[in-house]
Write a protein that holds these residues in place. Structure first.
Motif, PDB file in Angstrom:
ATOM      1  N   GLU A  65       0.696  -1.452  -0.315  1.00 53.14           N
ATOM      2  CA  GLU A  65      -0.068  -0.133   0.040  1.00 53.14           C
ATOM      3  C   GLU A  65       1.285   1.510   0.016  1.00 53.14           C
ATOM      4  O   GLU A  65       0.538   1.841  -0.751  1.00 53.14           O
ATOM      5  CB  GLU A  65      -1.044  -0.271   1.210  1.00 53.14           C
ATOM      6  CG  GLU A  65      -1.806   1.005   1.552  1.00 53.14           C
ATOM      7  CD  GLU A  65      -2.522   1.308   2.444  1.00 53.14           C
ATOM      8  OE1 GLU A  65      -3.567   2.239   2.997  1.00 53.14           O
ATOM      9  OE2 GLU A  65      -2.665   0.870   3.147  1.00 53.14           O
ATOM     10  N   ASP A  68       2.893   1.721  -3.464  1.00 51.73           N
ATOM     11  CA  ASP A  68       1.155   2.065  -3.952  1.00 51.73           C
ATOM     12  C   ASP A  68       1.545   1.047  -5.012  1.00 51.73           C
ATOM     13  O   ASP A  68       0.735   0.697  -6.699  1.00 51.73           O
ATOM     14  CB  ASP A  68       1.520   3.355  -5.065  1.00 51.73           C
ATOM     15  CG  ASP A  68       0.336   4.043  -5.670  1.00 51.73           C
ATOM     16  OD1 ASP A  68      -1.133   2.810  -5.651  1.00 51.73           O
ATOM     17  OD2 ASP A  68       0.631   4.991  -6.393  1.00 51.73           O
ATOM     18  N   SER A 240     -10.740   9.474 -15.189  1.00 51.90           N
ATOM     19  CA  SER A 240     -11.282   8.400 -13.912  1.00 51.90           C
ATOM     20  C   SER A 240     -10.632   6.342 -13.896  1.00 51.90           C
ATOM     21  O   SER A 240     -11.036   5.980 -15.134  1.00 51.90           O
ATOM     22  CB  SER A 240     -12.644   9.037 -13.990  1.00 51.90           C
ATOM     23  OG  SER A 240     -12.548  10.167 -13.671  1.00 51.90           O
ATOM     24  N   THR A 241     -10.264   6.406 -12.936  1.00 49.77           N
ATOM     25  CA  THR A 241     -10.306   5.055 -12.261  1.00 49.77           C
ATOM     26  C   THR A 241     -10.885   4.961 -10.642  1.00 49.77           C
ATOM     27  O   THR A 241     -11.795   6.010 -10.622  1.00 49.77           O
ATOM     28  CB  THR A 241      -9.013   4.821 -12.119  1.00 49.77           C
ATOM     29  OG1 THR A 241      -8.244   5.541 -10.729  1.00 49.77           O
ATOM     30  CG2 THR A 241      -8.080   4.939 -13.412  1.00 49.77           C
ATOM     31  N   PHE A 242     -11.344   3.531 -10.454  1.00 52.70           N
ATOM     32  CA  PHE A 242     -12.084   3.659  -8.935  1.00 52.70           C
ATOM     33  C   PHE A 242     -11.292   4.032  -8.185  1.00 52.70           C
ATOM     34  O   PHE A 242     -10.189   3.223  -7.785  1.00 52.70           O
ATOM     35  CB  PHE A 242     -13.128   1.532  -8.724  1.00 52.70           C
ATOM     36  CG  PHE A 242     -13.963   2.452  -9.952  1.00 52.70           C
ATOM     37  CD1 PHE A 242     -14.576   3.033 -10.116  1.00 52.70           C
ATOM     38  CD2 PHE A 242     -13.581   1.372 -11.563  1.00 52.70           C
ATOM     39  CE1 PHE A 242     -15.710   2.510 -10.846  1.00 52.70           C
ATOM     40  CE2 PHE A 242     -15.024   1.760 -12.220  1.00 52.70           C
ATOM     41  CZ  PHE A 242     -16.203   2.083 -11.626  1.00 52.70           C
ATOM     42  N   ASN A 243     -11.424   4.667  -7.284  1.00 54.53           N
ATOM     43  CA  ASN A 243     -11.145   4.818  -5.244  1.00 54.53           C
ATOM     44  C   ASN A 243     -11.001   3.696  -4.900  1.00 54.53           C
ATOM     45  O   ASN A 243     -11.874   2.750  -4.388  1.00 54.53           O
ATOM     46  CB  ASN A 243     -11.521   5.366  -4.604  1.00 54.53           C
ATOM     47  CG  ASN A 243     -11.491   7.061  -5.194  1.00 54.53           C
ATOM     48  OD1 ASN A 243     -10.752   7.476  -5.990  1.00 54.53           O
ATOM     49  ND2 ASN A 243     -12.534   7.804  -4.986  1.00 54.53           N
ATOM     50  N   THR A 244      -9.716   3.301  -4.416  1.00 57.98           N
ATOM     51  CA  THR A 244      -9.647   1.805  -3.524  1.00 57.98           C
ATOM     52  C   THR A 244     -10.370   0.365  -3.805  1.00 57.98           C
ATOM     53  O   THR A 244     -10.986   0.155  -3.468  1.00 57.98           O
ATOM     54  CB  THR A 244      -9.727   1.982  -2.342  1.00 57.98           C
ATOM     55  OG1 THR A 244      -9.959   3.374  -1.831  1.00 57.98           O
ATOM     56  CG2 THR A 244      -9.566   0.792  -0.870  1.00 57.98           C
ATOM     57  N   PRO A 245     -10.222  -0.093  -4.926  1.00 56.57           N
ATOM     58  CA  PRO A 245     -10.922  -1.469  -5.950  1.00 56.57           C
ATOM     59  C   PRO A 245     -10.430  -2.230  -4.567  1.00 56.57           C
ATOM     60  O   PRO A 245      -8.787  -2.429  -4.706  1.00 56.57           O
ATOM     61  CB  PRO A 245     -10.452  -1.589  -6.948  1.00 56.57           C
ATOM     62  CG  PRO A 245      -8.903  -0.911  -7.451  1.00 56.57           C
ATOM     63  CD  PRO A 245      -9.803   0.597  -5.904  1.00 56.57           C
ATOM     64  N   ALA A 251     -10.135  -2.638 -10.570  1.00 58.45           N
ATOM     65  CA  ALA A 251      -8.873  -1.951  -9.952  1.00 58.45           C
ATOM     66  C   ALA A 251      -8.417  -1.216 -11.842  1.00 58.45           C
ATOM     67  O   ALA A 251      -7.989  -0.577 -12.202  1.00 58.45           O
ATOM     68  CB  ALA A 251      -7.673  -2.346  -9.332  1.00 58.45           C
TER      69      ALA A 251
END
Length: 274
Positions: A65, A68, A240-245, A251
């Motif tokens: 985490e 990253d 745009s991407t998804f937060n905390t997938p 992801a």
């Protein structure tokens, strides 16, 4: 420096220590800095990287985490450390992702008449709205055979490339984007796609001095200027991407929207697709 491989067999052979060290070096983080971030010690981080200490499952995830590390590669780190993968990879057509698919469709349809597209980790098109389909008018059927690939459709000499008036600049932007993704996660299919589209021929100069581009509008980001039925349309793209997938499939999804960069493009799209 290239990102560490996510292949599970290679990961298991290397062990988790060298993989974590490779991610740390790629992120340009010292052992001490990583230790402070992860509430550990530089000594322990050193022992983990050299194989003298086996990290707990919680520690692997904590280090990943703070470095990253993409979700798919976190699974590879867990496997290399002797643990089961934490993140599932659910097929997009699985009933469990019904709400996600419906939400994506509503989102891109709600963006009409402006173009929007959803792609996966190798830029294969997952969903597209009418704005995108309009831009694909005239593209040969050979390029429209599923799975559609956004990079191939854009840069292929029989795709959108001949209609993109600032092709050299836009091509450079797309290739840079792909290089960043390859550095983030080593993917042989993505590398093969990059090599394919980078080899497509490009014109010596762009045709961006056409009379139709008179009275230029100041741009706040690099636009894609593309011809459609004799008109020059100008777009600024946003991803745009998804937060905390918590799922590998989710992801790796990206939603790209194209914002009209001038009033003429707004007016044209509203007249054609409203």
């Amino acid at each position: 420096m290239a990102a560490p491989t996510s292949d599970s067999a290679t990961a298991g052979a290397k062990g988790v220590g060298p993989l974590l060290r490779a991610w740390r070096e790629q992120r340009r983080v010292s052992q001490l800095e990583l230790a402070l971030r992860a509430d550990s010690s530089a000594r322990h981080i050193s022992f983990v990287e050299t194989g003298r200490s086996r990290p707990s499952e919680e520690m692997v995830l904590r280090l990943a985490e703070h470095l990253d590390v993409p979700v798919r590669e976190r699974n590879a780190l867990l496997l290399a450390a002797g643990y089961a993968p934490r993140y599932p990879e659910t097929p997009l057509d699985d009933p469990g992702l019904d709400a996600l698919r419906e939400g994506i469709e509503r989102l891109i349809q709600g963006y009409e008449p402006y173009p929007a597209v959803v792609v996966d980790a190798t830029y294969d098109v997952v969903a597209a709205n009418r704005g995108i389909l309009m831009l694909l008018d005239g593209v040969p059927e050979s390029l429209l055979t599923p799975p559609l690939n956004a990079m191939r459709l854009t840069l292929h000499p029989q795709g959108l490339a001949p209609r993109i008036r600032n092709l050299r600049a836009w091509r450079g932007h797309l290739l840079d984007q792909m290089e960043r993704q390859i550095a983030l996660r080593r993917s042989e299919p993505l590398r093969a796609l990059y090599e394919e589209v980078a080899a497509y021929p490009v014109p010596e100069t762009d045709d961006d001095n056409d009379d139709q581009l008179a009275d230029p509008v100041p741009h706040f980001a690099l636009p894609m200027q593309i011809e459609h039925e004799g008109r020059i349309l100008s777009f600024i793209s946003s991803i745009s991407t998804f937060n905390t997938p918590m799922d590998v499939t989710v992801a790796e999804l990206a939603i790209e929207t194209f914002l009209p960069a001038d009033p003429a493009t707004v007016k044209y799209l509203q007249s054609v697709l409203s």
